[in-house]
Design an enzyme around this catalytic site. Structure first.
Site, short mmCIF file in Angstrom:
data_model
loop_
_atom_site.label_atom_id
_atom_site.label_comp_id
_atom_site.label_asym_id
_atom_site.label_seq_id
_atom_site.Cartn_x
_atom_site.Cartn_y
_atom_site.Cartn_z
N LYS A 202 -12.84 -10.24 -3.87
CA LYS A 202 -12.30 -10.62 -4.94
C LYS A 202 -11.29 -11.68 -4.18
O LYS A 202 -10.37 -11.42 -4.37
CB LYS A 202 -12.44 -9.93 -6.67
CG LYS A 202 -12.14 -11.65 -7.15
CD LYS A 202 -11.70 -11.75 -8.06
CE LYS A 202 -10.36 -12.54 -8.46
NZ LYS A 202 -10.14 -13.56 -7.91
N THR A 257 3.36 -9.24 -8.93
CA THR A 257 4.21 -7.75 -9.59
C THR A 257 3.52 -7.23 -10.90
O THR A 257 3.26 -6.40 -11.10
CB THR A 257 5.61 -7.43 -9.65
OG1 THR A 257 5.66 -7.61 -7.74
CG2 THR A 257 6.23 -5.75 -9.58
N GLU A 258 3.27 -8.54 -11.71
CA GLU A 258 2.44 -8.44 -12.94
C GLU A 258 1.61 -7.99 -12.61
O GLU A 258 1.61 -6.96 -13.09
CB GLU A 258 3.19 -9.99 -13.39
CG GLU A 258 2.46 -10.04 -15.15
CD GLU A 258 2.72 -11.68 -14.86
OE1 GLU A 258 3.37 -12.58 -14.29
OE2 GLU A 258 2.55 -11.93 -16.42
N GLY A 260 0.20 -6.77 -9.97
CA GLY A 260 0.16 -4.99 -9.89
C GLY A 260 -0.12 -4.23 -10.78
O GLY A 260 -0.70 -3.23 -10.83
N GLU A 277 0.63 -4.05 -2.43
CA GLU A 277 1.07 -5.02 -1.47
C GLU A 277 1.27 -6.56 -2.62
O GLU A 277 0.80 -6.90 -2.92
CB GLU A 277 0.96 -5.55 -0.89
CG GLU A 277 -0.28 -4.57 0.06
CD GLU A 277 1.17 -4.72 1.50
OE1 GLU A 277 1.88 -5.65 1.42
OE2 GLU A 277 0.94 -4.08 1.63
N CYS A 311 5.29 -13.20 0.87
CA CYS A 311 5.52 -12.50 0.20
C CYS A 311 6.73 -11.99 0.89
O CYS A 311 8.27 -11.66 0.09
CB CYS A 311 4.51 -11.06 0.02
SG CYS A 311 4.08 -10.48 1.57
N GLU A 408 10.70 -14.06 -7.57
CA GLU A 408 10.02 -14.50 -6.61
C GLU A 408 9.63 -16.33 -7.23
O GLU A 408 9.18 -16.27 -7.87
CB GLU A 408 8.67 -13.71 -6.18
CG GLU A 408 8.31 -14.33 -5.17
CD GLU A 408 6.67 -13.42 -5.14
OE1 GLU A 408 5.92 -12.99 -5.19
OE2 GLU A 408 6.87 -12.99 -3.88
#
Ligand code: NAI
Ligand code: MG
Length: 504
Positions: A202, A257-258, A260, A277, A311, A408
């Site tokens: 996706k 990260t959220e 993730g 990642e 990243c 970030e």
């Protein structure tokens, strides 16, 4: 503030042909099909707002069909029975086709994502081909072991023979972000295919075009039906359904990260294996003996390349107080040199960010920082009729506890702060929930290697930043992720070990 858009039309026949095709479909079981619901959405050029294509909007019903197709392909003779050599050649053919179509793929990436043409044409698209080439070689080198065992309770006269085999993990859900769409897809597809897995991929809803074109190229290369399936659509629908689906064995994700953390929750049902990642807030530490001819352009490239939508972007620079003023001045001069414009304009260094939302997000960090006492040395402006551009920006007087120093930003914004000794530099660098990458700039290589052991991050660059290649493992410590992509370790993500213990 406005940006003059001098050229925004693709020049390659092939790009026009791909864009001219009617609504883009989903790739399921080797066929291009509409979403079961018939729903569609559009993708547009972030510099001009022009609609580029209509895409199928998949949902949970399409996920069911695609996961079944991937399972069937995983168990099929066409794929399981394919020799490792044939699998390797297939990956190599995909690489050849990417290279043969590099101009078209680069134009599509620029139109859809905004990045400068040179970034795609000479960087990310050839690098995607290299991912397939690197892992093509692994297909024939997936080895088990024999193990001498000390088990002592076998019947008299019997021996124990133990060996291991490495097996593909099964059906992989791969979810990719919008910053480097083609390369992120290649980083997951190549090792997964080398291992013998099947995939439901996706792409990010903002940037699906090159992934769809790659799907066509993979079918042209001779990939059996169902081995790679592509579902375009939204994270909260397709992404969420894939990560929770009981038929998926593993999720490979790159993104925030959220999300993730949400995937960790969604994967719980059948304990899917995960590679994550995630985000970063990578520091660059500049020692007093740094070679400024390397450091200034290197640090500038480390934060401004791809508009900072990287990243590992070096978004926090810590410079020794004796060289701090020189570094701020040098970085500001590099930033001011960069030309903003449409990515297809050959003069352009920085295109727009991926969309207005991302540009607003970047702007909000800078304005909040300003409100809290940070000083903008250069840049600091959101630009363009659509407000999708953001100027390369250097900020000083940013405290460690400020949001722009902790989160970030994913834009061309760098904070520069002085330090007094190595201990202080390390405490600043490690003061982050992230641990993705760092760079160290010094002429004292002996101390560089020593300092690198004290930085908590998955990569440390010495006198360079953002150097990548498929053979270099890449992953996050702390909240920057789980597992490693690339290198021999990248293949491990897609393999399981079976121990066969026989009484003989
Ligand atoms: P995101 O993490 O939401 O998107 C990445 C991918 O995850 C996309 O394909 C998206 O459709 C999918 N996704 C979203 N929600 C999902 C869910 N619930 N389940 C499964 N998949 C889901 O990133 P977003 O919102 O586009 O960007 C926000 C911020 O995230 C950026 O400003 C940046 O800081 C960070 N980011 C970091 C990236 C990296 O490479 N480290 C890449 C993209 C974003
Ligand atoms: Mg999101």
């Amino acid at each position: 503030m406005t940006i003059a858009i001098r050229s925004s039309e693709p020049t390659k026949e092939a790009t026009l042909r791909f864009l001219a095709k009617t609504a883009k479909k989903l790739l399921i079981d080797g066929q291009w099909v509409d979403a079961a619901s018939g729903a569609t959405f559009t993708t547009c050029d972030p510099a001009t707002g022009k609609v580029l294509a209509e895409l199928s909007s998949a949902d949970a019903a399409d996920v069911d069909v695609a996961v079944s197709a991937a399972r069937k392909a995983f168990e099929s003779d066409a794929w399981r029975g394919m020799t490792p050599s044939a699998r390797g050649k297939l990956l190599w053919r995909i690489a050849d086709l990417i290279e043969a179509n590099v101009d078209e793929l680069a134009e599509l990436e620029t139109l859809d994502q905004g990045k400068s043409l040179k970034t795609g044409r000479f960087g990310e698209i050839p690098a995607s081909a290299e991912q397939f080439r690197y892992y093509a070689g692994f297909a024939t080198k997936i080895l088990g072991t024999t193990i001498p065992t000390s088990i002592g309770y076998q019947p008299a006269g019997k021996k124990i023979f133990v060996y291991t085999t490495r097996e593909p993990i099964g059906v992989v859900a791969a979810i990719t972000p919008w910053n480097s769409p083609m390369l992120m897809a290649a980083m997951k597809l190549a090792p997964a295919l080398a291992a013998g897995c099947t995939i439901v991929l996706k792409p990010a809803e903002e940037t699906s075009l090159t992934t769809l074109r790659l799907g066509e190229l993979m079918m042209e290369a001779g990939l059996p039906a169902g081995v790679v399936n592509i579902l375009t659509g939204f994270g909260e629908t397709v992404g969420a359904a894939l990560t929770a689906h009981p038929g998926v064995d593993k999720v490979a994700f790159t993104g925030s990260t959220e999300v993730g953390k949400m995937i960790v929750g969604a994967a719980r049902g059948n304990l899917k294996k995960l590679t994550l990642e995630l985000g970063g807030k990578s520091p660059a530490i500049v020692m007093p003996d740094a070679d400024f001819a390397l450091a200034i352009p290197g640090i500038a490239r480390g934060i401004f390349a791809n508009g900072g939508q990287v990243c590992v972007a070096g978004s926090r620079v810590y410079a020794h107080h004796s060289v701090y003023a020189r570094l701020v001045e040098g970085l500001a001069a590099e930033a001011a040199k960069l030309k903003l414009g449409h990515g297809l304009d050959p003069e352009t260094d920085l295109g727009p960010l991926v969309n207005r939302k991302q540009a607003d997000r970047v702007a909000s960090y800078v304005s909040e920082g300003r409100g809290n006492g940070a000083q903008v040395v250069t840049g600091g402006g959101q630009m363009g009729d659509l407000q999708t551009f953001y100027q390369p920006t250097v900020v000083i007087d940013v405290r460690q506890d400020m949001r722009m120093m902790r989160e970030e930003i994913f834009g061309p914004v760098v904070a520069v702060t002085p330090f007094h000794d190595v201990e202080e530099a390390l405490s600043f660098a490690n003061d982050s929930p992230y641990g993705l990458a760092a760079s160290l700039w010094t002429s004292d290589l002996s101390s560089a290697h020593r300092i690198s052991t004290q930085i908590r991050s998955g990569t440390v660059w010495i006198n360079c930043h953002s150097y990548f290649s498929p053979e270099l493992p890449k992953g996050g410590h702390k909240e920057s992720g789980w597992g490693y992509e690339n290198g021999a370790q990248g293949l491990e993500n897609y393999l399981e070990t079976k121990t066969v213990c026989a009484l003989v």
